[in-house]
Design a protein around this motif. Sequence first.
Motif, PDB file in Angstrom:
ATOM      1  N   VAL A 613       0.910  -1.174   0.067  1.00 21.61           N
ATOM      2  CA  VAL A 613      -0.089  -0.041   0.045  1.00 21.61           C
ATOM      3  C   VAL A 613       0.841   1.260  -0.210  1.00 21.61           C
ATOM      4  O   VAL A 613       1.727   1.319   0.845  1.00 21.61           O
ATOM      5  CB  VAL A 613      -0.871  -0.216   1.287  1.00 21.61           C
ATOM      6  N   ALA A 614       0.859   1.931  -1.127  1.00 20.60           N
ATOM      7  CA  ALA A 614       1.650   3.137  -0.979  1.00 20.60           C
ATOM      8  C   ALA A 614       0.652   4.700  -1.048  1.00 20.60           C
ATOM      9  O   ALA A 614      -0.439   4.620  -1.981  1.00 20.60           O
ATOM     10  CB  ALA A 614       2.417   3.285  -2.559  1.00 20.60           C
ATOM     11  N   GLY A 615       0.818   5.247  -0.252  1.00 19.16           N
ATOM     12  CA  GLY A 615      -0.090   6.370   0.149  1.00 19.16           C
ATOM     13  C   GLY A 615       0.988   7.743  -0.223  1.00 19.16           C
ATOM     14  O   GLY A 615       1.979   7.843  -0.025  1.00 19.16           O
ATOM     15  N   GLY A 616       0.188   8.573  -1.355  1.00 26.34           N
ATOM     16  CA  GLY A 616       0.812   9.820  -1.650  1.00 26.34           C
ATOM     17  C   GLY A 616       2.140   9.476  -2.227  1.00 26.34           C
ATOM     18  O   GLY A 616       3.113  10.317  -1.731  1.00 26.34           O
ATOM     19  N   PRO A 617       2.382   8.520  -3.043  1.00 21.89           N
ATOM     20  CA  PRO A 617       3.791   8.208  -3.275  1.00 21.89           C
ATOM     21  C   PRO A 617       4.734   9.194  -4.436  1.00 21.89           C
ATOM     22  O   PRO A 617       4.014   9.606  -5.352  1.00 21.89           O
ATOM     23  CB  PRO A 617       3.813   6.714  -3.933  1.00 21.89           C
ATOM     24  N   VAL A 618       5.792   9.194  -4.070  1.00 22.04           N
ATOM     25  CA  VAL A 618       6.665   9.959  -5.342  1.00 22.04           C
ATOM     26  C   VAL A 618       7.000   8.553  -6.096  1.00 22.04           C
ATOM     27  O   VAL A 618       7.389   7.606  -5.792  1.00 22.04           O
ATOM     28  CB  VAL A 618       8.012  10.342  -4.809  1.00 22.04           C
ATOM     29  N   ILE A 619       6.711   8.984  -7.411  1.00 19.56           N
ATOM     30  CA  ILE A 619       7.025   7.850  -8.274  1.00 19.56           C
ATOM     31  C   ILE A 619       8.253   8.105  -9.398  1.00 19.56           C
ATOM     32  O   ILE A 619       8.987   7.231  -9.598  1.00 19.56           O
ATOM     33  CB  ILE A 619       5.597   7.336  -9.346  1.00 19.56           C
ATOM     34  N   ASP A 620       8.484   9.687  -9.606  1.00 21.47           N
ATOM     35  CA  ASP A 620       9.512  10.071 -10.292  1.00 21.47           C
ATOM     36  C   ASP A 620       9.858  11.312  -9.679  1.00 21.47           C
ATOM     37  O   ASP A 620       9.092  12.104  -9.444  1.00 21.47           O
ATOM     38  CB  ASP A 620       9.162  10.219 -11.850  1.00 21.47           C
ATOM     39  N   TRP A 621      11.276  11.386  -9.385  1.00 25.17           N
ATOM     40  CA  TRP A 621      11.791  12.561  -8.652  1.00 25.17           C
ATOM     41  C   TRP A 621      11.660  13.747  -9.427  1.00 25.17           C
ATOM     42  O   TRP A 621      11.731  15.098  -8.942  1.00 25.17           O
ATOM     43  CB  TRP A 621      12.970  12.396  -7.993  1.00 25.17           C
ATOM     44  N   LEU A 659      -0.983  -4.378  -5.502  1.00 20.71           N
ATOM     45  CA  LEU A 659      -0.489  -3.080  -4.934  1.00 20.71           C
ATOM     46  C   LEU A 659      -1.611  -1.973  -5.025  1.00 20.71           C
ATOM     47  O   LEU A 659      -2.360  -1.917  -5.987  1.00 20.71           O
ATOM     48  CB  LEU A 659       0.709  -2.324  -5.955  1.00 20.71           C
ATOM     49  N   LEU A 660      -2.044  -1.245  -3.864  1.00 19.00           N
ATOM     50  CA  LEU A 660      -3.075  -0.264  -3.725  1.00 19.00           C
ATOM     51  C   LEU A 660      -2.262   0.957  -3.679  1.00 19.00           C
ATOM     52  O   LEU A 660      -1.403   1.219  -2.673  1.00 19.00           O
ATOM     53  CB  LEU A 660      -3.708  -0.559  -2.408  1.00 19.00           C
ATOM     54  N   ILE A 661      -2.617   1.973  -4.452  1.00 15.89           N
ATOM     55  CA  ILE A 661      -2.040   3.349  -4.273  1.00 15.89           C
ATOM     56  C   ILE A 661      -3.224   4.404  -3.836  1.00 15.89           C
ATOM     57  O   ILE A 661      -4.348   4.206  -4.429  1.00 15.89           O
ATOM     58  CB  ILE A 661      -1.604   3.840  -5.777  1.00 15.89           C
ATOM     59  N   ILE A 662      -2.999   4.991  -3.031  1.00 16.46           N
ATOM     60  CA  ILE A 662      -4.003   5.893  -2.328  1.00 16.46           C
ATOM     61  C   ILE A 662      -3.278   7.617  -2.558  1.00 16.46           C
ATOM     62  O   ILE A 662      -1.990   7.474  -2.114  1.00 16.46           O
ATOM     63  CB  ILE A 662      -4.302   5.744  -0.788  1.00 16.46           C
ATOM     64  N   HIS A 663      -4.044   8.299  -2.893  1.00 15.18           N
ATOM     65  CA  HIS A 663      -3.743   9.649  -2.884  1.00 15.18           C
ATOM     66  C   HIS A 663      -4.795  10.617  -2.753  1.00 15.18           C
ATOM     67  O   HIS A 663      -6.033  10.326  -3.041  1.00 15.18           O
ATOM     68  CB  HIS A 663      -3.287   9.689  -4.314  1.00 15.18           C
ATOM     69  N   GLY A 664      -4.481  11.770  -2.075  1.00 13.92           N
ATOM     70  CA  GLY A 664      -5.436  12.598  -1.907  1.00 13.92           C
ATOM     71  C   GLY A 664      -5.287  13.631  -3.119  1.00 13.92           C
ATOM     72  O   GLY A 664      -4.347  14.189  -3.806  1.00 13.92           O
ATOM     73  N   ALA A 665      -6.636  13.973  -3.754  1.00  9.04           N
ATOM     74  CA  ALA A 665      -6.771  14.564  -4.923  1.00  9.04           C
ATOM     75  C   ALA A 665      -6.436  16.126  -4.888  1.00  9.04           C
ATOM     76  O   ALA A 665      -6.196  16.564  -6.126  1.00  9.04           O
ATOM     77  CB  ALA A 665      -8.294  14.310  -5.218  1.00  9.04           C
ATOM     78  N   GLN A 666      -6.096  16.550  -3.849  1.00 11.12           N
ATOM     79  CA  GLN A 666      -5.848  18.055  -3.788  1.00 11.12           C
ATOM     80  C   GLN A 666      -4.488  18.103  -3.079  1.00 11.12           C
ATOM     81  O   GLN A 666      -4.022  19.171  -2.621  1.00 11.12           O
ATOM     82  CB  GLN A 666      -6.954  18.817  -2.767  1.00 11.12           C
ATOM     83  N   ASP A 667      -3.712  16.979  -3.354  1.00  7.85           N
ATOM     84  CA  ASP A 667      -2.436  16.928  -2.621  1.00  7.85           C
ATOM     85  C   ASP A 667      -1.431  17.972  -3.387  1.00  7.85           C
ATOM     86  O   ASP A 667      -0.946  18.040  -4.632  1.00  7.85           O
ATOM     87  CB  ASP A 667      -1.661  15.688  -2.878  1.00  7.85           C
ATOM     88  N   PRO A 668      -0.889  19.111  -2.589  1.00 13.46           N
ATOM     89  CA  PRO A 668       0.048  20.107  -3.177  1.00 13.46           C
ATOM     90  C   PRO A 668       1.401  19.751  -2.962  1.00 13.46           C
ATOM     91  O   PRO A 668       2.353  20.496  -3.226  1.00 13.46           O
ATOM     92  CB  PRO A 668      -0.502  21.292  -2.453  1.00 13.46           C
ATOM     93  N   VAL A 669       1.671  18.558  -2.265  1.00 14.74           N
ATOM     94  CA  VAL A 669       2.848  18.324  -1.757  1.00 14.74           C
ATOM     95  C   VAL A 669       3.560  17.112  -2.860  1.00 14.74           C
ATOM     96  O   VAL A 669       4.611  17.385  -3.383  1.00 14.74           O
ATOM     97  CB  VAL A 669       3.344  17.801  -0.273  1.00 14.74           C
ATOM     98  N   VAL A 670       3.146  16.242  -2.852  1.00 18.10           N
ATOM     99  CA  VAL A 670       3.442  15.255  -3.700  1.00 18.10           C
ATOM    100  C   VAL A 670       2.004  14.889  -4.750  1.00 18.10           C
ATOM    101  O   VAL A 670       1.222  14.277  -4.523  1.00 18.10           O
ATOM    102  CB  VAL A 670       3.595  13.655  -3.457  1.00 18.10           C
ATOM    103  N   VAL A 671       2.330  15.825  -5.953  1.00 12.39           N
ATOM    104  CA  VAL A 671       1.141  15.850  -6.625  1.00 12.39           C
ATOM    105  C   VAL A 671       0.530  14.588  -7.291  1.00 12.39           C
ATOM    106  O   VAL A 671       1.353  13.585  -7.640  1.00 12.39           O
ATOM    107  CB  VAL A 671       1.360  16.828  -7.699  1.00 12.39           C
ATOM    108  N   GLN A 672      -0.805  14.559  -7.549  1.00 13.80           N
ATOM    109  CA  GLN A 672      -1.505  13.339  -8.169  1.00 13.80           C
ATOM    110  C   GLN A 672      -1.016  12.925  -9.437  1.00 13.80           C
ATOM    111  O   GLN A 672      -1.004  11.653  -9.814  1.00 13.80           O
ATOM    112  CB  GLN A 672      -3.046  13.661  -8.160  1.00 13.80           C
ATOM    113  N   GLN A 673      -0.263  13.815 -10.213  1.00  7.14           N
ATOM    114  CA  GLN A 673       0.414  13.523 -11.420  1.00  7.14           C
ATOM    115  C   GLN A 673       1.397  12.166 -11.296  1.00  7.14           C
ATOM    116  O   GLN A 673       1.662  11.409 -12.207  1.00  7.14           O
ATOM    117  CB  GLN A 673       1.104  14.562 -12.079  1.00  7.14           C
ATOM    118  N   GLN A 674       1.997  12.224  -9.993  1.00  2.21           N
ATOM    119  CA  GLN A 674       2.908  11.155  -9.674  1.00  2.21           C
ATOM    120  C   GLN A 674       2.275   9.672  -9.868  1.00  2.21           C
ATOM    121  O   GLN A 674       2.757   8.992 -10.464  1.00  2.21           O
ATOM    122  CB  GLN A 674       3.465  11.365  -8.098  1.00  2.21           C
TER     123      GLN A 674
END
Length: 722
Positions: A613-621, A659-674
Amino acid sequence: MNKFTLFCLLTGSMTFAQRALTIEETVMGGRKYAPTTQTAQQWRKDSKSITYLSADFSTLFEKSAATSWKESTLTTKTELESALKTKFPNDEFSVRTFPASINWKTANTFETEISGKKNNYKVTYDIVTKQITTAVAFDASGTSAAFSSNNNTAWLKGNNIKITDASGKVIEVTNDENQGIVNGNDYVHRQEFGIDRGMWWNEAGTQLAYYRKDETMVGNYPIINWNEREAANKDVKYPMAGMTSENVTLVIYDVATGKKVTVQTGEPKEQYLTMVSWEPTGKYIFIGILNREQNHLKFNKYDAKTGAFVKTLFEEKASTWVEPQHALTFVPNNPNQFIYQTDINGFNQMYLYNTDGKLLKNLGYKDVIVKDFLGFDAKNTKINYIGTANNGLDRQLYQVDIKSGKTVQLTSISGTHNATVSSDGTMILDQYSNVSTPNEISVIDVKSKKATTLVKAENPFTGKVEMPKMELVTITSADGKTPLNGRIIYPANFDATKKYPVMIYVYGGSHAQLVNNRWMGGGGYFDYYMAQEGYVVFTLDNRGSDARGKKFCDVNHRQLGVNEMADQMKGVEFLKSKSFVDADKIGVFGWSFGGFMATSLMTNQNNVFKVGVAGGPVIDWKYYEVMYGERYMDTPQENPEGYAKASLLDKAKDLKGRLLIIHGAQDPVVVQQQSMNFVEACIKAGKQVDYFLYPNHEHNVGGRDRIHMYAKIADYFNTHLK
């Protein structure tokens, strides 16, 4: 009925009454099962007394040596509210709780900040007369107030600065209409480099220094608000690694003349201004100038009247990075000397300099890292601070003599101490916990070492919740020589003859430490919940994590994820050596940098990790922001190999487990684009991946929605790993 039978019946019923944590308690348990304590405790100035708040935050209590540390009431929120209404009859107040943040100015008066309906206030309250003795006010719509010594108050209205002077007159310092020009805000350089404010008064309160951030050249990044009738876009400025960044200058405003001077910090414009510090006389201001490459710091002195460069006091260079974190602390009554903190020699420690830039004394002690500077003793000859011990697991109170450089450790019991010294230097208020002590608060006589216990908390779970066994472990890193701190939580009703699945909880990035010698070992309630669900729950602070010094982190320069994963695999080796671990059922969970680690392990070690389970993950730096990303990875242009190796986009093809990826849709830190790009890569590679969005959350999921999140994560592990 004999006594033995009665004892068995009683103890049996007590055991029966105990239960497991509920999923709600993974979020609410911290308050529900908090060990007995004294909230917001501190020394009362010029006295041998401590003050703290009642459990319901309604009353300010005192315990004093003069009364053998018996509890008495000093004042209440009702009395404070009455004093406010008397002082400000034209405003409205509703003091729901007594302020947790108060600053004792004398034995009988403290300062605090209070909000009314019309204005915000900084007030001085007298606990004897129950009256407000002094106050300064500014508009209730203002934010980020900075108070001066002469009752001038600087505050923010949007992206502009206003000053309410001592007479109540409001002065407009800036009036920029362009939202890309931001004045006085602490959100400069994305709050890296220890930045926690954007405005600084000089000691006399006559001049205000402030950040002016120009981010008009930074591209707009869309963040969608889903709560509107029609979803609305909110653009933020998000400079990504290798791309155009913000330009920041420091401006000095003179209240009397209304004139502004821009400090001549020079070129290039894409540099970082840190450690802003007024010299006590107000003639000079000091600024740390860090290049965008973050490997060369110049600590400069400037003329406050003209903004002109005076001299560079000292420089720091590194082959990896230089990371200033602390403004100067001037020695009281000696405007020519200051304390500077740096990890240039391996550990963040203190150094005594004069204002000409001459190093006078190294105040460091062994490999102790200064974590919290507590200030000077009554004679201003010694400094008290909280520092590390026991390979970073412990926190202890230390005192260093400025003249001799001799350091004394004032607390001794192994654990995590939060301690302060009385204003006369004779007594220590010491609060600590460790893996077997929930919370203990004592007053210690510095000279005799005699301790008087004020609070000795019982285990808050006894008779309520059957908590799993936890222990701290030490594992050797992948380099074969570095000890790493780990924590293992055993499943409920542990049976060493059985085999259990494993959940590894990971972070692994800088400035974070998950394993501590404190109550619950630093583990969260969700960790213990999953142990109760039947998992071995394991956490390891790999190289790169906090409280172990600079070299511990430097090995990850330009190759994030490589050594961190290697260390985590040493943790896996440790687990596999245990007969009770099911080596075919190992999963991993992490958030943010931990999300990067979880996804990295699921793809790079796909034969080991079955569920992640990966929350708000950086995928590519290359999609992460400039300041943090370039410190550790340099730019994508400078380090294409490192970025490629760390990127998980081309490793989606290697995903085997669930693999479950969780993301906050309004994430300004690790943007959802990742995470969206990773989902797309999985689609292209023909790999299945599970994805869940929290529409109205940013980088993490808070409030009651966090219960929903933990329930989802637990269900995911229970469905796919058990």
